[in-house]
Design a protein around this motif. Structure first.
Motif: not given
Length: 295
Positions: A70-80
């Motif tokens: 299993r693999s996954a990628r989550y984008g993160l909010d760079s404003n936080l």
């Protein structure tokens, strides 16, 4: 389990070299590949978790003795703050909180010093950071990584992120930088490896032993070609295999083949991945080789 996919991938100058920063009005974007069933806590105790964190995203891969499942990628909010986005993600995703047998944390950062392991101490990182002009903020923590082939690293991480991950995973967690992962990999010929992670190119030069390593910003092909021109002044790169790994590598490989005839990708790694996991935006190179360079 079924997951919705919400991702925008646009390459700079149509190159798609480095993974695009994902934002969706403060919501995490995600790209996932799943095995058929959820993982139970009992199953997790015989499995491993590789976790790569950058300022743009969090990626993970779950592995058994037979390979990734299993693999996954989550984008993160760079404003936080990174600590806030990582904490929220860990709270939201139970799969990250399971009791895995072992965990490898891979920080994607330019704030790193590789040092012979015998010269390191738990408190010695500050002096190396100062000597190399690497800033360490008031809320930062200097981490000494596990040694790889006699080479350890000092890495700067936000202290809240480190404290949360350490509290969650404890002694089961090792830490490796992408440069160390490249250094431990076996390859028969003299090799320059360029590993793309986030907006960075992790560059290593190996000929029997590690000769050079550096983390450099890379968002365009022109930047990479400039770096290679500089390296070519010190090493005759025509005598080296140029191994391209990491995120979004297909387009850049085609460009580099016009300059360096021995430009390679790890076809064996790709062919070993289940089709459901073959995702150019997930750095399976780092997430798998952090545990086993010969897999």
């Amino acid at each position: 389990a079924i997951c919705s996919e919400s991702i925008v991938s646009t390459g700079k100058n149509n190159l798609d070299i480095c993974v695009t920063n994902l934002q969706n009005q403060g919501e995490k974007s995600r790209r996932m590949s799943f095995e058929a069933q959820n993982i139970t806590p009992e199953q997790a105790t015989v499995r491993s978790l590789a976790l790569q964190i950058s300022g743009q995203d969090l990626q993970f891969c779950i592995l058994t003795d037979k390979g990734p499942i299993r693999s996954a990628r989550y984008g993160l909010d760079s404003n936080l703050p990174l600590s806030a986005t990582v904490s929220q993600l860990i709270r939201d995703e139970e799969v990250l909180r399971l009791p895995y047998k072992k965990i490898c944390l891979i920080p994607v950062t330019e704030k790193v010093c590789l040092v012979p392991a015998e010269l390191t101490t738990p408190e010695g990182g500050q002096a190396y950071m100062q000597a190399h002009g690497i800033p360490v903020g008031q809320d930062d923590q200097i981490i000494r990584t596990d040694p790889v082939q006699g080479i350890a690293a000092y890495i700067v991480l936000p202290q809240p992120v480190w404290q949360e991950l350490q509290a969650l995973y404890g002694q089961r967690m090792q830490v490796l930088h992408p440069l160390q992962i490249a250094a431990r990999k076996t390859h028969q010929e003299p090799t320059v490896e360029i590993n793309f992670a986030g907006d960075w190119a992790n560059i290593t030069v190996k000929d029997v032993r590690l000769q050079y390593c550096e983390v450099l910003p890379c968002t365009e092909a022109a930047e990479l070609l400039f770096y290679l021109q500089q390296l070519n002044k010190q090493y005759d790169l025509q005598d080296y295999d140029l191994l391209i790994t990491g995120e979004g590598i297909e387009q850049i490989r085609k460009i580099l083949k016009g300059y360096y005839r021995k430009t390679l990708v790890d076809k064996e790694l790709r062919s070993s991945l289940p089709k459901a996991l073959r995702n150019e935006e997930i750095n399976h190179n780092n997430l798998i080789y952090c545990f086993d360079a010969d897999r």
